[in-house]
Scaffold this motif. Sequence first.
Motif, mmCIF file in Angstrom:
data_model
loop_
_atom_site.group_PDB
_atom_site.id
_atom_site.type_symbol
_atom_site.label_atom_id
_atom_site.label_comp_id
_atom_site.label_asym_id
_atom_site.label_seq_id
_atom_site.Cartn_x
_atom_site.Cartn_y
_atom_site.Cartn_z
ATOM 1 N N GLN A 51 37.731 34.742 49.982
ATOM 2 C CA GLN A 51 36.579 35.498 49.494
ATOM 3 C C GLN A 51 36.932 36.114 48.139
ATOM 4 O O GLN A 51 37.970 36.749 48.005
ATOM 5 N N ARG A 57 35.686 48.694 54.160
ATOM 6 C CA ARG A 57 35.007 49.927 54.530
ATOM 7 C C ARG A 57 34.700 50.755 53.284
ATOM 8 O O ARG A 57 35.465 50.746 52.330
ATOM 9 N N PHE A 71 35.874 36.012 58.657
ATOM 10 C CA PHE A 71 34.671 35.524 59.327
ATOM 11 C C PHE A 71 33.756 36.673 59.729
ATOM 12 O O PHE A 71 34.201 37.808 59.905
ATOM 13 N N LYS A 118 49.006 47.191 58.029
ATOM 14 C CA LYS A 118 47.691 46.617 58.365
ATOM 15 C C LYS A 118 47.766 45.099 58.470
ATOM 16 O O LYS A 118 48.298 44.430 57.599
ATOM 17 N N ILE A 122 38.134 45.479 60.058
ATOM 18 C CA ILE A 122 36.869 45.141 60.738
ATOM 19 C C ILE A 122 35.731 45.885 60.048
ATOM 20 O O ILE A 122 35.895 47.045 59.656
HETATM 21 C C1 BTN Z 1 38.369 47.135 55.927
HETATM 22 O O1 BTN Z 1 39.565 46.899 56.072
HETATM 23 O O2 BTN Z 1 37.969 48.136 55.290
HETATM 24 C C2 BTN Z 1 37.360 46.193 56.550
HETATM 25 C C3 BTN Z 1 37.591 44.805 56.060
HETATM 26 C C4 BTN Z 1 36.634 43.781 56.607
HETATM 27 C C5 BTN Z 1 36.880 42.433 55.964
HETATM 28 C C6 BTN Z 1 36.059 41.338 56.561
HETATM 29 S S1 BTN Z 1 36.612 39.765 56.055
HETATM 30 C C7 BTN Z 1 35.190 39.034 56.696
HETATM 31 C C8 BTN Z 1 34.039 39.936 56.349
HETATM 32 N N1 BTN Z 1 33.568 39.648 55.015
HETATM 33 C C9 BTN Z 1 33.752 40.672 54.171
HETATM 34 O O3 BTN Z 1 33.422 40.668 52.974
HETATM 35 N N2 BTN Z 1 34.338 41.689 54.816
HETATM 36 C C10 BTN Z 1 34.576 41.369 56.205
#
Ligand code: BTN
Length: 241
Positions: A51, A57, A71, A118, A122
């Motif tokens: 990506q 977050r 995903f 980490k 999510i």
């Molecule tokens: C975080 O760590 O703050 C949350 C990260 C979430 C990443 C996932 S990857 C698949 C989906 N597509 C994105 O652009 N973000 C989530």
Amino acid sequence: MIDKLTNKAIQKSFKKTKVDIDFQIVDCQSTQSYAKGISVAVDTVIITKEQKKGIGRLGRKFISVEGGCYFTLIKKGISKNILATIPIVSVAIATVLGGYGIKADIKWPNDILVNGKKICGILCSTSGENTCIGIGINVFNDIEEIQDIATSLYSEGVLTKTRADVIAEILYEFYQLSQTDFSIVQEKYKKRLNIIGQSIKVVQADKEIEGTVEGISEEGFLIVNSGNEKTKVVYGDITIN
Ligand code: BTN
């Protein structure tokens, strides 16, 4: 060596793991944005290899180079409280990693850690009548530049699982847990919560809350006991006292 993330590989892993939902492997900047822009008739998982604009977050960037699992599950329907979905996903991922011999901890609200580093983030959001559950996991991707704060399945010695297997196994576990009483999820979550019983400070935009972490509520909020009152914390950055 990075495995092949192909339609055939996903079909095979879904069949083996008994995951019966639609999937699409797409080229996109972010599976989360992509998922929010399409309409689907049934639960569908959107998968990509990398990506350029992975979303984390609070609108932060989520680094997503080739080799990781990125995903978004588009789940038909919206749960009563979107926050309560994150604990189900977190426990599902921690359970799958446990099956790989990895002790995974949950960092409220949305990170999975291994030995304090980490491995997975999510992101849950709603889009129309759907819940979009985005998951990013470091698998074979290069994490050398961020190795002080991040780890990957490969670095933790998981060498034989393909990305297709990892996605399928997480989805399977997620659907299993979604049908389970939430009190069971709460208990499992509590066992893995890295700050359980610890004295913390939560910093929010307009206030700070100090107290001991007791677990999560039915809504997925963090329960902080400040002595004279228990607060259900919806968001905030946490520091351990
Ligand atoms: C975080 O760590 O703050 C949350 C990260 C979430 C990443 C996932 S990857 C698949 C989906 N597509 C994105 O652009 N973000 C989530």
